[in-house]
Each structure stands twice: as C-alpha cells, then as structure tokens.
Design an enzyme around this catalytic site. Structure first.
Site, short mmCIF file in Angstrom:
data_model
loop_
_atom_site.label_atom_id
_atom_site.label_comp_id
_atom_site.label_asym_id
_atom_site.label_seq_id
_atom_site.Cartn_x
_atom_site.Cartn_y
_atom_site.Cartn_z
N THR A 53 0.82 -1.21 0.00
CA THR A 53 0.00 0.00 0.00
C THR A 53 0.85 1.26 0.00
OG1 THR A 53 -1.91 -1.05 1.05
CG2 THR A 53 -1.68 1.33 1.34
N ASN A 91 -6.05 -9.87 -8.40
CA ASN A 91 -6.18 -10.66 -7.19
C ASN A 91 -7.50 -11.41 -7.11
OD1 ASN A 91 -7.28 -8.06 -7.06
ND2 ASN A 91 -7.25 -8.01 -4.84
N CYS A 122 -8.47 -7.94 0.66
CA CYS A 122 -8.65 -6.73 1.46
C CYS A 122 -10.11 -6.48 1.81
CB CYS A 122 -8.08 -5.53 0.72
SG CYS A 122 -6.30 -5.61 0.51
#
Length: 413
Positions: free
Chosen positions: A71, A171, A345
């Site tokens: 990040t 992802n 996430c």
C-alpha cells in the site's frame, strides 16, 4: 484436516526467514546510517538484501526502495510520480493544463484512492480504462486516452497524462495483464508506467527492466515475510516526489531509519519463493487446471472467471449462479475447505467483487464468487475432496433455498 485455499491473502512466515531476521533484531541491531562497525555491518546486510531482491525481480539494486508494504509502495508511486510530473507540466506550460492519471477499472484501492486523492487535492483528471470479460485491460481504449492528451512539442513534457498505473495480476480472478504492451503504448506517448505487482511477485517471473517498467510495487506478506514489509522498485530516470520527509534515506524517497531485519526477510523470502516457483511452476499449473475441470464437472452451473490460460498458476476462481457466495464459503469451511471471495482486502465485509462487475457480471451473479488460491501443487486426492465438497455444498444450499413444499430437482451426475 482443513485444506487452506486462501494463499492470495497471506503466506505463513518460513522459519528460515525468521532465522535470517534474528541477528538484526538482537546483537546486530544497529542503525545502518551509523559509521561505527555495528552500523557498517547493518549497512552491508541492507545492501546485500537490496541486491538480492533486485536480482530476483530483473531489476538493479539502486531501483529498490524499501517500504512498509504494498500500500505504501503504491501510494509513493502514484502520488510521487504524478506530483513530480505535474511540477514539470507547470514549469513547461504554467497552470493552464489539467493533468490526467490513467488507471484500469479493476485496480486495488491503494492505487484507486491514491489517484482520487490527487483528483481531490490537485484537480487531476482520473480516467479509468475498461476491461473485457476476462479482466484484460482494453489496450485500444488506453491508446485512445493517451492520444487525447498529447501536447504540442515545446521541448519539454509531451503529454498531460502524468502516469499510467496497472496491476500485473488480478487478485480476484487471477488474470495476468499484458504489461509489455501497456508499457509500449504509454512510452510511445511519453508517459511513465507504474505496475502493481503485489499479487504476482513470487508466483510468476518478474522482469522489470526487460519490460521497461518505470516503477513496480510488491508486498512481502504475499510471499512469506512478516506483515508490514514491502518495496517500490523505481528507475532513476523517473522523477518522483517523496511522501515522507526526514533524513533522506532510500535515495531520499522514503526517509526514516531503515528496517534492516525486514529488508533481509524480504530478500530471503523472495529468493526462496522464486526458487520454489521455478521448480513447481508447471506442476502448479497442471493441478490448477485439474481443479478447474473437476469443479466445472461436478457443478455444471459454475463458471470460471478470468482468463482460462493467462492467469496466476495457483489461482482458480468461479461464480456459482443461484448460490450465495457468503453461504458457500461458510458451508465449505464447515467441510474443511477454507477459501475466499474477491479481494483479500475485502474479506469479512462480504462485498461484491468489483472486478467481476467491471467484467460485466450482474451483481447477483458476482456475489456468488469464490476464489481458491494455493502455492503448492494439489494432489489428486485433494482435488477430488475439494470438488466433492463444492458439489455437496451447492446441492445443500440450493435445497435450503427452495420454497417449502417444493420437491427438490434431481440433477444428472
């Protein structure tokens, strides 16, 4: 015994990685900027880690900037490169030109929200490029967007687009993007390219310099380090503004006393992961394909999502129309199969995978998404066990959702 099929979220830390870190958390715990002997020892370890990491990613040691994770690396790349290019625009053309940032419609929030931050505080125009039904970026749309922002050649910057940012591997559905073509198109318009490789590093070969990528992000917990470790690889030719001010460490791009133990962990874990990948790549692909075939065979309503071939080797993702994805994950877990849905996430929030929506799936179908990811080739017995669990779960969930008094429909097997 539970089968863990959520390796895309995080990898357990290898004992060898912990062992390599320990000296730099105990007796060799010195600031690598210090000039005394202990400091020089720490500095040598830091630079050895930098050299090793670069070698495994097809880069050079001076490309590597250590960060606290993917990040931060994405933020430094998107914000830092954009701000530096915006400064060049102002110097060349004054304040008359609105800078543009181009990202794909399936980017990770670290990239998307960095671009939105630049829009909010600096007035940047954020353009999202669509993807096709397999999550590949539309390169023709990218080319058109870059052509729109060309500037008259005045001996300076030639395009008001300050950055193109694209993930390397998705992802949620595992699709690998055509990075070499994206770079070729962007560089043809004098625009730098940042690649979010967080999901790909350690799983597929990375050739940063060969692809001519300008900046590349990675996160250590995806390939077996403690959480909170990462790096941005960024070429010296690329102007970039630092986001953290201080003592000018890491080429002045990431000030703060370096985490030597963390850098060592990154290098060791990546090298071990790279070696494993080379040894198991073909077997991993073969077992992935067998798993896909087995699930589609026992559950005819299921559909594979993403590119069936150009995808991460240990990544199988599906939608199960007519079944709740959340209920399916819970039922599979009760049967000893731990997997996930969408982005790691978003785990725990049960969000509809945004990649599937961008690919054109209806929300009610996208919410049935299930993702299975693994780093070791699956044995045939494991594949059979997973397929049987999927079949049983889907059958049970469909029966439980039928109105009372309705006889269950028998399915041919």
């Amino acid at each position: 015994m539970e089968l863990y099929l959520d390796a895309a979220s995080t990898e357990p830390v290898d004992p060898d990685v912990i062992g390599a870190m320990m000296p730099f958390l105990t007796e060799a715990y010195a600031n690598p900027m210090s000039v005394h002997g202990a400091g020089r020892t720490a500095a040598r370890a830091l630079e050895a880690a930098r050299t090793s990491l670069a070698a495994d990613l097809g880069a050079r040691p001076d490309d590597v900037v250590f960060t606290s994770g993917g990040t931060e690396a994405d933020n430094l790349a998107v914000k830092g490169i954009a701000m530096a290019r915006m400064k060049m625009l102002r110097e060349t053309l004054g304040g008359r030109i609105r800078p543009r940032i181009i990202i794909s419609s399936v980017e990770h929030p670290a990239v998307l929200r960095s671009a939105q931050w630049l829009e909010r505080w600096f007035g940047c125009e954020v353009v999202t490029i669509p993807v096709d039904g397999q999550a590949h970026i539309d390169v023709n749309a990218l080319r058109h967007a870059l052509t729109q922002t060309e500037l008259p050649d005045q001996g300076g910057i030639r395009n008001r687009t300050v950055l193109v940012s694209s993930m390397l591997a998705n992802n949620e559905v595992g699709t690998i993007e055509p990075i070499d073509e994206i770079v070729r198109i962007a560089h043809g318009h004098d625009v730098p390219v940042h690649v979010d490789a967080v999901q790909a590093v350690g799983q597929i070969p990375i050739r940063m310099r060969e692809w001519d990528v300008d900046a590349l992000s990675l996160s250590g917990h995806k390939f077996g380090t403690p959480k909170g470790l990462g790096a941005l690889l960024i070429r010296a030719r690329v102007p970039v503004e630092p986001l953290i001010s201080g003592g000018e460490q890491e080429r002045g791009l990431r000030s703060g006393t370096q985490n030597v133990a963390g850098a060592v962990a990154l290098a060791i874990a990546l090298h071990e992961s790279t070696v494993r990948m080379r040894n198991r790549y073909r077997r991993l692909i073969a077992s992935r394909n067998r798993l896909i075939d087995a699930i589609l065979r026992v559950e005819p309503n299921a559909r594979l999502t993403g590119d069936p071939e150009c995808r991460l080797p240990g990544h199988a993702s599906f939608v199960f129309p007519g079944v709740s994805g959340e209920a399916l994950l819970v039922d599979l877990d009760a049967r000893g199969i731990a997997c996930s849905s969408g982005s790691a996430c978003a785990v725990g929030r049960h969000e509809i995978p945004k990649t599937l929506l961008a690919m054109g799936y209806e929300p009610q179908v996208a919410q049935s998404a299930v993702r299975m990811t693994f780093r070791e080739p699956l044995e045939r017995a494991e594949i059979n066990r997973i397929a049987a669990a999927v079949e049983e779960s889907c059958t049970t969930l469909r029966r439980s959702s039928e109105p009372r008094g309705t006889a269950p429909t028998m399915q041919a097997r």
